[in-house]
Design an enzyme around this catalytic site. Structure first.
Site, PDB file in Angstrom:
ATOM      1  N   PRO A   1      15.091   4.333  63.898  1.00 13.76           N
ATOM      2  CA  PRO A   1      14.085   3.538  64.619  1.00 13.76           C
ATOM      3  C   PRO A   1      14.549   2.128  64.974  1.00 13.76           C
ATOM      4  O   PRO A   1      13.861   1.447  65.735  1.00 13.76           O
ATOM      5  CB  PRO A   1      12.913   3.482  63.632  1.00 13.76           C
TER       6      PRO A   1
ATOM      7  N   HIS B   1       5.491  -7.205  76.407  1.00 12.63           N
ATOM      8  CA  HIS B   1       6.068  -8.147  75.448  1.00 12.63           C
ATOM      9  C   HIS B   1       7.497  -8.477  75.831  1.00 12.63           C
ATOM     10  O   HIS B   1       8.265  -7.601  76.235  1.00 12.63           O
ATOM     11  CB  HIS B   1       6.020  -7.565  74.036  1.00 12.63           C
TER      12      HIS B   1
ATOM     13  N   LYS C   1      14.672   3.062  70.246  1.00 12.22           N
ATOM     14  CA  LYS C   1      15.321   3.778  71.342  1.00 12.22           C
ATOM     15  C   LYS C   1      14.925   5.254  71.470  1.00 12.22           C
ATOM     16  O   LYS C   1      15.137   5.860  72.525  1.00 12.22           O
ATOM     17  CB  LYS C   1      16.849   3.702  71.173  1.00 12.22           C
TER      18      LYS C   1
ATOM     19  N   TYR D   1      11.388  -9.014  62.663  1.00  7.09           N
ATOM     20  CA  TYR D   1      12.441  -8.450  61.829  1.00  7.09           C
ATOM     21  C   TYR D   1      12.756  -9.475  60.740  1.00  7.09           C
ATOM     22  O   TYR D   1      13.205 -10.586  61.044  1.00  7.09           O
ATOM     23  CB  TYR D   1      13.698  -8.177  62.648  1.00  7.09           C
TER      24      TYR D   1
ATOM     25  N   TYR E   1      18.645  -4.477  73.970  1.00  7.97           N
ATOM     26  CA  TYR E   1      17.359  -4.289  73.288  1.00  7.97           C
ATOM     27  C   TYR E   1      16.286  -3.768  74.236  1.00  7.97           C
ATOM     28  O   TYR E   1      15.534  -2.844  73.908  1.00  7.97           O
ATOM     29  CB  TYR E   1      16.934  -5.619  72.679  1.00  7.97           C
TER      30      TYR E   1
END
Length: 405
Positions: A296, A74, A300, A205, A391
Site C-alpha cells: 500500500p 488533494h 498504487k 506519514y 507519487y
C-alpha cells in the site's frame, strides 16, 4: 447453462468493471463473473486514493461523475519525525496533477450501476473453477454458483483474469509459461478503519522509533490508519486501546487532535511485492492483482489495475476493429514498464518510512540513510519534484499505437 460472449471477465473489482464498461460503451459484449455477493463487493473497503491519470481514464468514459462531485481533491502530504513536520506540495511540483480521495467501494458501486444500466450481464456469487482452451480460439470459462443453481459455461473469444492474487486465472496458465518475481518484506502493517474524522486535510506519514504510522483520508467521518508491526502479528494482539495509544504516540497527536472512535475493521496486511511476466497466455490476459501485487505504500494498487484495464480495453477494441492479433500481442510490453516503476517507488517509500529492526546488525546505518532521504525530501526541490512525479502518477507519454501499425 451455456453462454456465449466476446469477452469473459473474471472478477468484479475496479479492473474488471472498468474493462467491462469500456467494452460495453464500444458495443463489445462481455459477461462478468464474481465469486462474492453484490452486497459484499459493494461494501468491501480497500484503497481510496485515485491518481490524476486514473481519474482522467474514468472521466473520459463517463464513469467519474460521482467521484468528481463527492471525492476530495488533494495536492499535498505531510511527513513527521521527532516532532518535526513538513509538507510536500506534490500538485504544485507535478504540473497541477493531484489525487482524488474516493473509497474503492464507492467507485465499485458506481461501476456496477453503470455496467448494469447499460445492459451488462454480471453474475454475482459465481466462482470461476476452470479456464479451458486458452491456447485455442474458443476458450471456455466454467463457473459454479453458490447454492443449488446450475453451473455456467461461458464460451468466449478472450478471458480477462481480473480476479486477484488468489483467483483462478493465473493458476490456469500451464507451468513454466510465466516467470514470477517476488519479495516478502521484513515488516507488517496493521490496517485499521475507524469511524472518526480525519485529523487534518493531508495524508500523514510518520516515522517513529516504535515504527511507522500512517493517517489516510477516506471520508469526512471515516479514516484509514496504518501501524507498522512485526511480520506474522495478529489483529487480536491489537485491542482498540493499544491502537489508539500507538497512533497518538507515533503520529504525535493528542486525543483532542485525533479523536478515538469505533474501529470497524482491523487486519494485518501481508506485505509483499509480486509481478509475473508476461501478463498474457493465449486467449487469457491477466489484469491488476492477478498479475502483480504491490504494497500500500504510495497508493498504487488500484491505479495500476485500472491502467491495465484501460490498456487491455484499448487493444481489444483495436482487435475487433481489424488490427487483429498485433494489437493484443503488445499488452504485456505496454503494461510492465509502468508496473515496475510503481514497484520501485513503493519499495523506496517502504524504506523511507519504516524503522529497521533493532536486532539487525546494520540497523543504525539504515536509519541514517532513512534520515538522509527524509532531509532531501524536505530540503531539495529536485528530490521533492521527482517524488511528486512518482507519487501522483507519472504523466503518460505517447507510446506505441495499440492498433499494431
Amino acid at each position: 447453462m451455456r453462454l456465449r460472449t466476446r469477452v469473459a471477465v473474471v472478477g468484479a473489482g475496479p479492473a474488471g468493471l472498468v474493462l467491462a464498461n469500456v467494452l460495453q460503451q464500444a458495443g463489445i459484449d462481455s459477461v462478468v463473473v464474481e465469486r462474492q455477493s453484490r452486497p459484499y463487493v459493494e461494501a468491501r473497503a480497500r484503497a481510496g486514493v485515485l491518481e490524476h491519470r486514473t481519474v482522467e481514464i474514468l472521466d473520459a468514459h463517463g464513469l467519474a461523475d460521482r467521484l468528481l462531485a463527492e471525492g476530495g481533491r488533494h495536492g499535498s502530504c505531510e511527513f513527521r519525525h521527532q516532532g518535526e513536520r513538513f509538507s510536500v506540495r506534490y500538485q504544485e511540483l507535478a504540473g497541477d496533477r493531484a489525487h482524488y480521495v474516493y473509497p474503492q467501494q464507492f467507485l465499485v458501486r458506481d461501476l456496477i450501476a453503470a455496467y448494469l444500466s447499460g445492459g451488462g450481464q454480471l453474475l454475482f456469487s459465481h466462482s470461476a473453477v476452470a479456464l479451458d482452451g486458452l491456447d485455442g480460439d474458443r476458450p471456455v470459462l466454467r463457473c459454479e454458483p453458490d447454492g443449488d443453481a446450475e453451473s455456467v459455461e461461458i464460451e468466449c473469444d478472450f478471458i480477462a483474469g481480473c480476479d486477484g492474487f488468489y483467483g483462478a486465472s493465473r493458476p490456469a496458465v500451464p507451468a513454466g509459461r510465466l516467470r514470477a518475481y517476488g519479495r516478502q518484506h521484513e515488516f507488517g502493517w496493521l490496517a485499521v478503519l475507524a469511524e472518526t474524522p480525519p485529523a487534518g486535510e493531508e495524508i500523514i506519514y510518520a516515522l517513529h522509533e516504535d515504527g511507522f504510522a500512517g493517517h489516510m483520508l477516506r471520508t469526512p467521518s471515516i479514516t484509514r490508519f496504518y501501524l507498522q508491526c512485526p511480520v506474522g502479528d495478529q489483529p487480536e494482539n491489537w485491542p482498540d486501546e493499544r491502537i489508539w495509544s500507538s497512533l497518538h504516540r507515533r503520529l504525535g497527536m493528542t486525543a483532542a487532535e485525533l479523536k478515538p472512535g469505533p474501529i470497524t475493521e482491523k487486519n494485518v496486511l501481508d506485505m509483499r511485492s509480486f509481478v509475473v511476466e508476461p501478463m498474457q497466455y493465449g486467449r487469457l490476459f491477466l489484469v491488476g492483482d492477478a498479475a502483480h501485487i504491490i504494497t500500500p505504500a504510495g497508493g498504487k494498487g488500484m491505479n495500476l489495475a485500472i491502467a491495465d484495464a484501460e490498456e487491455l480495453a484499448t487493444r481489444l477494441l483495436a482487435h475487433y476493429r481489424g488490427a487483429g492479433a498485433r494489437a493484443l500481442d503488445g499488452y504485456s510490453a505496454a503494461c510492465l514498464p509502468r508496473i515496475w516503476q510503481a514497484q520501485e517507488f513503493s519499495h523506496w517509500m517502504l524504506h523511507l518510512l519504516h524503522s529497521p529492526a533493532a536486532d539487525q546488525d546494520d540497523s543504525a546505518f539504515l536509519h541514517r540513510l532513512q534520515l538522509s532521504r527524509l532531509a532531501q525530501l524536505r530540503d531539495s526541490a529536485a528530490y521533492a519534484t521527482n517524488f511528486s512525479d512518482s507519487y501522483v502518477g507519472r504523466a503518460v507519454s505517447p507510446g506505441s499505437d495499440a492498433s499494431g501499425r
